[in-house]
Design a protein around this motif. Structure first.
Motif, PDB file in Angstrom:
ATOM      1  N   VAL A  23     -23.656  18.019  -2.382  1.00  0.00           N
ATOM      2  CA  VAL A  23     -22.605  18.533  -1.508  1.00  0.00           C
ATOM      3  C   VAL A  23     -23.194  18.825  -0.128  1.00  0.00           C
ATOM      4  N   THR A  24     -22.519  18.364   0.898  1.00  0.00           N
ATOM      5  CA  THR A  24     -23.001  18.554   2.259  1.00  0.00           C
ATOM      6  C   THR A  24     -22.188  19.612   2.989  1.00  0.00           C
ATOM      7  N   GLU A  25     -22.734  20.060   4.098  1.00  0.00           N
ATOM      8  CA  GLU A  25     -22.010  20.985   4.969  1.00  0.00           C
ATOM      9  C   GLU A  25     -20.707  20.339   5.432  1.00  0.00           C
ATOM     10  N   ALA A  26     -20.764  19.064   5.771  1.00  0.00           N
ATOM     11  CA  ALA A  26     -19.564  18.358   6.241  1.00  0.00           C
ATOM     12  C   ALA A  26     -18.474  18.358   5.174  1.00  0.00           C
ATOM     13  N   ASP A  27     -18.840  18.136   3.901  1.00  0.00           N
ATOM     14  CA  ASP A  27     -17.853  18.174   2.813  1.00  0.00           C
ATOM     15  C   ASP A  27     -17.085  19.487   2.845  1.00  0.00           C
ATOM     16  N   ASN A  28     -17.827  20.574   2.906  1.00  0.00           N
ATOM     17  CA  ASN A  28     -17.239  21.911   2.833  1.00  0.00           C
ATOM     18  C   ASN A  28     -16.401  22.238   4.066  1.00  0.00           C
ATOM     19  N   VAL A  29     -16.931  21.972   5.236  1.00  0.00           N
ATOM     20  CA  VAL A  29     -16.216  22.304   6.471  1.00  0.00           C
ATOM     21  C   VAL A  29     -14.960  21.444   6.609  1.00  0.00           C
TER      22      VAL A  29
END
Length: 151
Positions: A23-29
């Motif tokens: 899971v990446t920061e981009a996924d979450n944001v």
């Protein structure tokens, strides 16, 4: 067709899904922004550093749920499901963080033939998601209306 038909499942069957996902920061944001969830827990690193027990942002639980179920589809219901009937007992016992890698296991808990649709049946799955440290980060029961192979 990768998914299984109702007749191919059995109670107690276990799937250890081969697909994993970091899971990446981009996924979450992106997910939080797209779903209009402005919670600082997902978006504000400084707030989390100062005001939460985790000291960092946590992954949006709706993303975690969707990822967990999505990882299971290819091995279980892809092309053979009529409808997702619902999710029950959705829990997130530990948080998921940016950089965590998720793996998922599924167990078939219950099965019953449809009373109103003779060529279909209902399967209840238990999905469990783990991070790279083998911590359980999410679990839920999911009921799906499945096609029978031989109606």
């Amino acid at each position: 067709m990768p998914g299984l038909f109702y007749d191919q499942f059995y109670i107690g069957q276990i799937f250890k899904h081969p697909i994993r996902r970091t899971v990446t920061e981009a996924d979450n944001v992106w997910f939080s922004a797209l779903t209009h969830n402005p919670a600082a827990l997902h978006l504000d690193e400084e707030y989390c550093r100062e005001h939460t027990e985790f000291g960092q942002r946590i992954v949006n639980s709706a993303f975690t749920l969707g990822l967990m179920v999505g990882i299971t589809v290819g091995d279980t219901t892809l092309g053979t499901t009529v409808a997702n009937l619902g999710w029950d007992e959705v829990r997130f016992p530990k948080p998921l963080f940016h950089g965590d890698t998720v793996r998922v296991e599924t167990e078939v808990l219950e099965m019953r033939e449809s009373k109103s649709r003779p060529n279909q049946g209902i399967v209840t799955f238990l999905h469990r998601a783990f991070n790279q440290r083998q911590d359980l980060v999410a679990h839920c029961k999911r009921s799906a209306l499945m096609l029978k192979q031989d109606p």
